[in-house]
Design an enzyme around this catalytic site. Structure first.
Site, PDB file in Angstrom:
ATOM      1  CD  GLU A  59     -32.296   4.953  -8.826  1.00  0.00           C
ATOM      2  OE1 GLU A  59     -31.626   5.515  -7.837  1.00  0.00           O
ATOM      3  OE2 GLU A  59     -33.387   5.711  -9.142  1.00  0.00           O
ATOM      4  N   PRO A  60     -27.883   1.283 -10.254  1.00  0.00           N
ATOM      5  CG  PRO A  60     -27.020  -0.670 -11.449  1.00  0.00           C
ATOM      6  CD  PRO A  60     -28.123   0.127 -11.322  1.00  0.00           C
ATOM      7  N   GLY A  61     -24.298   2.376  -9.647  1.00  0.00           N
ATOM      8  CA  GLY A  61     -23.364   3.410 -10.189  1.00  0.00           C
ATOM      9  C   GLY A  61     -22.099   2.708  -9.840  1.00  0.00           C
ATOM     10  NE  ARG A  62     -20.001   2.530  -3.611  1.00  0.00           N
ATOM     11  CZ  ARG A  62     -19.236   3.575  -3.326  1.00  0.00           C
ATOM     12  NH1 ARG A  62     -17.984   3.877  -3.428  1.00  0.00           N
ATOM     13  NH2 ARG A  62     -19.917   4.431  -2.572  1.00  0.00           N
ATOM     14  NE  ARG A  65     -15.042   6.011  -2.906  1.00  0.00           N
ATOM     15  CZ  ARG A  65     -14.748   5.025  -2.108  1.00  0.00           C
ATOM     16  NH1 ARG A  65     -13.477   4.381  -2.455  1.00  0.00           N
ATOM     17  NH2 ARG A  65     -15.544   4.523  -1.608  1.00  0.00           N
ATOM     18  CE1 TYR A 104     -18.204   9.797   1.476  1.00  0.00           C
ATOM     19  CE2 TYR A 104     -16.841   8.689  -0.303  1.00  0.00           C
ATOM     20  CZ  TYR A 104     -17.804   9.565   0.143  1.00  0.00           C
ATOM     21  OH  TYR A 104     -18.812   9.974  -0.725  1.00  0.00           O
ATOM     22  CB  CYS A 156      -0.899  22.697   1.531  1.00  0.00           C
ATOM     23  SG  CYS A 156       0.501  23.055   0.193  1.00  0.00           S
ATOM     24  CD  GLU A 157      -6.246  20.966   3.513  1.00  0.00           C
ATOM     25  OE1 GLU A 157      -6.788  20.402   4.696  1.00  0.00           O
ATOM     26  OE2 GLU A 157      -6.880  21.914   3.047  1.00  0.00           O
ATOM     27  CE1 TYR A 198     -20.848   8.462  -6.457  1.00  0.00           C
ATOM     28  CE2 TYR A 198     -20.223   6.083  -6.011  1.00  0.00           C
ATOM     29  CZ  TYR A 198     -21.301   6.779  -6.336  1.00  0.00           C
ATOM     30  OH  TYR A 198     -22.431   6.572  -6.672  1.00  0.00           O
TER      31      TYR A 198
HETATM   32  C1  LIG Z   1     -25.710   7.798  -5.577  1.00  0.00           C
HETATM   33  C2  LIG Z   1     -26.941   7.294  -6.044  1.00  0.00           C
HETATM   34  C3  LIG Z   1     -27.018   6.037  -6.702  1.00  0.00           C
HETATM   35  C4  LIG Z   1     -25.902   5.214  -7.096  1.00  0.00           C
HETATM   36  O1  LIG Z   1     -25.271   4.722  -5.813  1.00  0.00           O
HETATM   37  P1  LIG Z   1     -24.096   3.315  -5.899  1.00  0.00           P
HETATM   38  O2  LIG Z   1     -23.739   3.103  -4.516  1.00  0.00           O
HETATM   39  O3  LIG Z   1     -23.114   4.131  -6.722  1.00  0.00           O
HETATM   40  O4  LIG Z   1     -24.777   2.365  -6.866  1.00  0.00           O
HETATM   41  C5  LIG Z   1     -28.369   5.629  -7.094  1.00  0.00           C
HETATM   42  N1  LIG Z   1     -29.373   6.263  -6.959  1.00  0.00           N
HETATM   43  C6  LIG Z   1     -29.274   7.600  -6.185  1.00  0.00           C
HETATM   44  C7  LIG Z   1     -30.595   8.165  -5.805  1.00  0.00           C
HETATM   45  C8  LIG Z   1     -28.137   8.088  -5.697  1.00  0.00           C
HETATM   46  O5  LIG Z   1     -28.143   9.054  -5.043  1.00  0.00           O
END
Ligand SMILES: *Cc1c(COP(=O)(O)O)cnc(C)c1O
Length: 393
Positions: A250-253, A289, A293, A320-321, A348
């Site tokens: 499940e890659p996102g980033r 971000r 973080y 204004c922060e 993100y």
């Molecule tokens: C956020 C998330 C991802 C993606 O994470 P990345 O760090 O962006 O790859 C995959 N699976 C689940 C369940 C998540 O909450």
């Protein structure tokens, strides 16, 4: 910039495709499904590019599922994660037909069973096991420790699988774990893998057959000069252990992070005795971000021939922060009106943006070959209060 205005997110189609392919190809012939994590960047054009490549999707809400469908994605390649699924979420996902639910608690399993039973269908489920490993990442994006709200304790999971196996309304198909985000070493992934494989073999002895293993997302990217994971190495290391099991990721980033930049304009330069501020038109509401973080995004001056002032600048926004900064202490040559690109902003970035300070969310553009296309128009100010009402008296 003249065509689209400032600030602006810009994405590269070629980079998104290359990143997705890197995951996909590392599997060779091994059965697998890359489920892009929609929450990282859910623009329809991004989802559509991935759908065209045959990607699956990891969703955390019905809204995200609807986006996938609107973008031409295949709902039967969607895994549904998230700790707070409502009855209505579950019912809609069952009506639409998804790959499986990633179940995050015993209560959720009961609820899915009850909804599926009422509908007279079988719900495909995978239990999100919390392997209790330290992903060595920022505490806000670490999810695989016992103290986190995600998933089911590894010891409790076995009993839950037994319960699920007994139900006519549940189809036990997989197991999943996701231990955090921006992970830059393979070892936490392998530690987690060893733990879940152990559970899978225990279940197999109990007569429960797990068909797919979802290893979650979390592969880190280079924001500055960090060494991160070689994707092919990670996948090879995993494949060496998993036998014939179908593997989901499940890659996102790692797919979109370095495929996007956030471009913002310098409005004012303000030099005090010991601090130099470049006040930009982009802010924490656009790119959260750094404020959330303390995250680092490389800053590049876009106008190479700037006649500006060379200094060490804090890039601060109009909100204004005091936490409203996008970068601190960067050596840049800047003049009023110059643009600055905040790099690695494809993940993100826009999805975490808000309307704080009644700021319209910015436009998004995708570059594909030598064309560029508006993929989300800048919000209008009127649209920000169109759902609000004043009192009659
Ligand atoms: C956020 C998330 C991802 C993606 O994470 P990345 O760090 O962006 O790859 C995959 N699976 C689940 C369940 C998540 O909450």
């Amino acid at each position: 910039m003249a065509a689209y205005g400032s600030p602006l997110y810009i994405y590269s189609r070629a980079e998104i495709e290359a990143n997705w392919r890197e995951f996909d190809q590392a599997f060779g012939d091994h059965p697998h499904l890359i489920c892009y994590a929609v929450k990282a960047n859910s623009n329809l054009a991004v989802l559509n590019v991935l759908a065209k490549m045959g990607s699956g999707f990891d969703i955390v809400s019905i809204g995200e599922l609807q986006r996938v469908i609107a973008a031409g994605g295949d709902p039967t390649k969607c895994v549904f994660s998230g700790v707070a699924k409502t009855r209505s979420d579950i019912q809609q996902a069952l009506d639409i037909g998804i790959y499986c639910f990633n179940v995050e608690s015993a209560g959720e399993l009961d609820r899915i069973e009850s909804v599926a039973s009422a509908l007279g269908v079988q719900a495909p489920i995978s239990i999100r096991v919390n392997p209790d490993v330290d992903a060595k990442t920022h505490p806000y994006i670490s999810t695989g420790l016992k103290e986190n709200k995600f998933g089911v304790d590894i010891e409790a999971s076995r009993a839950l699988y037994h319960k699920a196996q007994q139900s006519d309304s549940l189809n036990v198909c997989g197991m999943d774990c996701h231990i955090g985000s921006q992970i830059t070493e393979v070892s936490p992934f392998i530690d987690a893998l060893d733990k879940v494989l152990n559970l899978i073999s225990q279940l197999s002895e109990d007569g429960i057959d797990i068909q797919h293993l979802d290893l979650g997302g979390g592969v880190g990217i280079t924001y500055d000069d960090e060494q991160t994971i070689d994707i092919a190495d990670y996948i090879q290391a995993a494949l060496a252990k998993v036998g014939e099991l179908e593997i989901l990721l499940e890659p996102g980033r790692a797919i979109v992070g370095n495929a996007g930049v956030f471009v913002t304009r310098v409005e004012y330069l303000k030099q005090n005795d010991d601090k130099s501020f470049a006040i930009i038109d982009g802010a924490m509401n656009d790119l959260l971000r750094p404020a959330l973080y303390g995250a680092y995004h490389k800053a590049l001056a876009v106008n190479e021939n700037s006649t500006g002032v060379k200094d060490t600048w804090d890039l601060v926004g109009p909100v204004c922060e005091t936490g409203d900064f996008l970068a601190k202490g960067r050596e840049l040559t800047l003049a009023q009106g110059d643009y600055v690109a905040l790099m690695s902003a494809g993940a993100y970035g826009f999805t975490m943006s808000s309307n704080y300070n009644t700021r319209p969310r910015v436009a998004e553009v995708m570059v594909s070959g030598d064309t560029h296309t508006l993929v989300r128009k800048r919000e209008t100010i009127e649209s920000l209060f169109e759902n609000e009402f004043t009192l009659d008296t």
